[in-house]
Design a protein around this motif. Structure first.
Motif, PDB file in Angstrom:
ATOM      1  N   UNK A  34     -20.684   6.994 -32.546  1.00  0.00           N
ATOM      2  CA  UNK A  34     -20.637   7.110 -31.092  1.00  0.00           C
ATOM      3  C   UNK A  34     -20.470   5.752 -30.421  1.00  0.00           C
ATOM      4  N   UNK A  35     -21.075   4.719 -30.987  1.00  0.00           N
ATOM      5  CA  UNK A  35     -20.893   3.359 -30.460  1.00  0.00           C
ATOM      6  C   UNK A  35     -19.448   2.918 -30.578  1.00  0.00           C
ATOM      7  N   UNK A  36     -18.822   3.239 -31.712  1.00  0.00           N
ATOM      8  CA  UNK A  36     -17.414   2.898 -31.914  1.00  0.00           C
ATOM      9  C   UNK A  36     -16.545   3.584 -30.862  1.00  0.00           C
ATOM     10  N   UNK A  37     -16.835   4.842 -30.597  1.00  0.00           N
ATOM     11  CA  UNK A  37     -16.069   5.579 -29.597  1.00  0.00           C
ATOM     12  C   UNK A  37     -16.270   4.992 -28.206  1.00  0.00           C
ATOM     13  N   UNK A  38     -17.480   4.512 -27.935  1.00  0.00           N
ATOM     14  CA  UNK A  38     -17.771   3.936 -26.623  1.00  0.00           C
ATOM     15  C   UNK A  38     -16.949   2.670 -26.388  1.00  0.00           C
ATOM     16  N   UNK A  39     -16.731   1.884 -27.426  1.00  0.00           N
ATOM     17  CA  UNK A  39     -15.966   0.641 -27.298  1.00  0.00           C
ATOM     18  C   UNK A  39     -14.538   0.915 -26.846  1.00  0.00           C
ATOM     19  N   UNK A  40     -13.939   1.982 -27.349  1.00  0.00           N
ATOM     20  CA  UNK A  40     -12.530   2.257 -27.034  1.00  0.00           C
ATOM     21  C   UNK A  40     -12.378   3.310 -25.942  1.00  0.00           C
ATOM     22  N   UNK A  41     -13.477   3.745 -25.333  1.00  0.00           N
ATOM     23  CA  UNK A  41     -13.407   4.771 -24.285  1.00  0.00           C
ATOM     24  C   UNK A  41     -12.751   4.218 -23.023  1.00  0.00           C
ATOM     25  N   UNK A  42     -12.078   5.090 -22.275  1.00  0.00           N
ATOM     26  CA  UNK A  42     -11.543   4.704 -20.978  1.00  0.00           C
ATOM     27  C   UNK A  42     -12.698   4.347 -20.046  1.00  0.00           C
ATOM     28  N   UNK A  43     -12.417   3.452 -19.116  1.00  0.00           N
ATOM     29  CA  UNK A  43     -13.463   3.016 -18.190  1.00  0.00           C
ATOM     30  C   UNK A  43     -14.082   4.196 -17.442  1.00  0.00           C
ATOM     31  N   UNK A  44     -13.247   5.183 -17.121  1.00  0.00           N
ATOM     32  CA  UNK A  44     -13.736   6.335 -16.368  1.00  0.00           C
ATOM     33  C   UNK A  44     -14.737   7.161 -17.181  1.00  0.00           C
ATOM     34  N   UNK A  45     -14.654   7.093 -18.514  1.00  0.00           N
ATOM     35  CA  UNK A  45     -15.535   7.890 -19.370  1.00  0.00           C
ATOM     36  C   UNK A  45     -16.691   7.073 -19.935  1.00  0.00           C
ATOM     37  N   UNK A  46     -16.663   5.763 -19.743  1.00  0.00           N
ATOM     38  CA  UNK A  46     -17.644   4.896 -20.396  1.00  0.00           C
ATOM     39  C   UNK A  46     -19.075   5.250 -20.014  1.00  0.00           C
ATOM     40  N   UNK A  47     -19.352   5.385 -18.718  1.00  0.00           N
ATOM     41  CA  UNK A  47     -20.718   5.643 -18.268  1.00  0.00           C
ATOM     42  C   UNK A  47     -21.220   6.984 -18.797  1.00  0.00           C
ATOM     43  N   UNK A  48     -20.382   8.008 -18.720  1.00  0.00           N
ATOM     44  CA  UNK A  48     -20.772   9.334 -19.200  1.00  0.00           C
ATOM     45  C   UNK A  48     -21.087   9.311 -20.689  1.00  0.00           C
ATOM     46  N   UNK A  49     -20.218   8.642 -21.464  1.00  0.00           N
ATOM     47  CA  UNK A  49     -20.435   8.567 -22.900  1.00  0.00           C
ATOM     48  C   UNK A  49     -21.676   7.739 -23.225  1.00  0.00           C
ATOM     49  N   UNK A  50     -21.892   6.665 -22.467  1.00  0.00           N
ATOM     50  CA  UNK A  50     -23.072   5.831 -22.698  1.00  0.00           C
ATOM     51  C   UNK A  50     -24.349   6.612 -22.421  1.00  0.00           C
ATOM     52  N   UNK A  51     -24.357   7.373 -21.342  1.00  0.00           N
ATOM     53  CA  UNK A  51     -25.539   8.169 -21.003  1.00  0.00           C
ATOM     54  C   UNK A  51     -25.797   9.237 -22.057  1.00  0.00           C
ATOM     55  N   UNK A  52     -24.718   9.833 -22.578  1.00  0.00           N
ATOM     56  CA  UNK A  52     -24.869  10.846 -23.629  1.00  0.00           C
ATOM     57  C   UNK A  52     -25.445  10.229 -24.902  1.00  0.00           C
ATOM     58  N   UNK A  53     -25.002   9.017 -25.231  1.00  0.00           N
ATOM     59  CA  UNK A  53     -25.531   8.332 -26.415  1.00  0.00           C
ATOM     60  C   UNK A  53     -27.012   8.007 -26.241  1.00  0.00           C
ATOM     61  N   UNK A  54     -27.385   7.531 -25.063  1.00  0.00           N
ATOM     62  CA  UNK A  54     -28.782   7.206 -24.792  1.00  0.00           C
ATOM     63  C   UNK A  54     -29.653   8.460 -24.880  1.00  0.00           C
ATOM     64  N   UNK A  55     -29.141   9.549 -24.347  1.00  0.00           N
ATOM     65  CA  UNK A  55     -29.887  10.803 -24.399  1.00  0.00           C
ATOM     66  C   UNK A  55     -30.056  11.268 -25.844  1.00  0.00           C
ATOM     67  N   UNK A  56     -29.003  11.124 -26.644  1.00  0.00           N
ATOM     68  CA  UNK A  56     -29.062  11.527 -28.048  1.00  0.00           C
ATOM     69  C   UNK A  56     -30.068  10.666 -28.816  1.00  0.00           C
ATOM     70  N   UNK A  57     -30.048   9.361 -28.534  1.00  0.00           N
ATOM     71  CA  UNK A  57     -30.977   8.459 -29.216  1.00  0.00           C
ATOM     72  C   UNK A  57     -32.418   8.789 -28.848  1.00  0.00           C
ATOM     73  N   UNK A  58     -32.647   9.078 -27.569  1.00  0.00           N
ATOM     74  CA  UNK A  58     -33.999   9.383 -27.110  1.00  0.00           C
ATOM     75  C   UNK A  58     -34.494  10.707 -27.683  1.00  0.00           C
ATOM     76  N   UNK A  59     -33.605  11.689 -27.785  1.00  0.00           N
ATOM     77  CA  UNK A  59     -34.003  13.004 -28.285  1.00  0.00           C
ATOM     78  C   UNK A  59     -34.369  12.959 -29.759  1.00  0.00           C
ATOM     79  N   UNK A  60     -33.778  12.006 -30.482  1.00  0.00           N
ATOM     80  CA  UNK A  60     -34.088  11.884 -31.900  1.00  0.00           C
ATOM     81  C   UNK A  60     -35.415  11.170 -32.136  1.00  0.00           C
TER      82      UNK A  60
END
Length: 281
Positions: free
Chosen positions: A141-167
């Motif tokens: 997911x971190x790799x995908x975040x690096x190459x994500x479009x700017x418009x999707x970066x925040x959404x993907x980052x928040x999803x990653x943080x949520x996934x990390x917290x849930x684990x």
């Protein structure tokens, strides 16, 4: 964005991510240290090398290169660096190489002369654009975040943080993943301050949680233990696995005390004696 430095920081933080990209278990990274290696005679530097520790069962050396700019002579340089390293380290048992591209169009056209390398099972090419969008791995997911479009970066980052917290990862990796997510977003939005990014991602509140604080403390403890082990190796030679385990089980205060005491060590027996007198309760 300084993509190379971010990738290498990711691999330094969690070496298992490289093997996840290759479809292997992240456990394959156990026994490896991620380093930058300079070939001094020719002023070449291999930015990413997974070097096996002396006690590791698998002694394969992994060369890793992140290539985000098109370079028509990339393969000439890459394979030259690898074979120069092998020439300077004739005791190398085996090697593998990984090249990470953001997309296939970045890869240079390779001439017929490199067919033996590129068609072998020793060279792996990873194209981030081919990664599946829905993955359970935080590392991928971190790799995908690096190459994500700017418009999707925040959404993907928040999803990653949520996934990390849930684990609920109460280990150093949880805090490290959070720090890496923040760093990637900072690089992608240079016009924003770190405080604005923390607010945008909700990091300020998350960093106050008990899970994050425990992970942060454990990460600091792990880092200090690694530093002390390196110092011990220089001082008294290789540290036996059972002694390494005892050191890693010490508290942060004890590890700091060992860092001071080891300056007077001259042989492994000195370490054994110190550990006997400073066992963790």
């Amino acid at each position: 964005m300084k993509t190379d430095s971010i990738f290498y920081r990711i691999f330094k933080t969690d070496p298992g991510i490289l093997f996840e990209l290759l479809g292997q278990s992240p456990e394959a990274a156990q026994g490896y240290e991620f380093k930058s290696v300079e070939i001094k005679q020719v002023a070449f530097r291999l930015d990413g090398v997974f070097l096996p520790t002396p006690e590791a069962v698998d002694q394969t050396v992994w060369f890793v290169e992140v290539q985000f700019q098109r370079d028509p002579v990339f393969y000439q340089r890459f394979f030259s660096e690898i074979y120069l390293y092998l020439n300077l380290h004739p005791d190398t048992i085996d090697w593998q190489a990984v090249v990470i591209y953001p997309k296939r169009s970045i890869e240079p056209d390779y001439p017929h002369v490199f067919r033996a390398n590129l068609n072998s099972d020793q060279v792996h090419r990873v194209y981030l654009e081919d990664l599946e969008e829905a993955v359970d791995s935080l590392g991928v997911g971190l790799m995908q975040l690096i190459v994500a479009d700017s418009a999707k970066t925040v959404t993907q980052a928040q999803a990653l943080l949520s996934r990390a917290q849930s684990q609920e990862q109460t280990n150093p990796r949880f805090a490290a993943i959070m720090e890496l997510i923040e760093t990637i977003v900072v690089y992608k939005f240079p016009q924003l301050s770190r405080e604005e990014i923390e607010s945008m991602l909700g990091l300020s509140e998350l960093k106050q949680t008990k899970v994050y604080q425990e992970a942060l403390n454990e990460g600091e403890q792990t880092g200090e233990a690694r530093l002390v082990l390196r110092q011990l190796t220089r001082r008294i030679g290789d540290v036996a696995p059972e002694l390494r385990s005892q050191i890693q089980a010490l508290s942060l205060d004890q590890i700091e005390s060992l860092g001071e005491a080891l300056l007077d060590f001259s042989e492994p027996a000195d370490l054994v004696q110190w550990l006997r007198g400073n066992r963790s309760e």
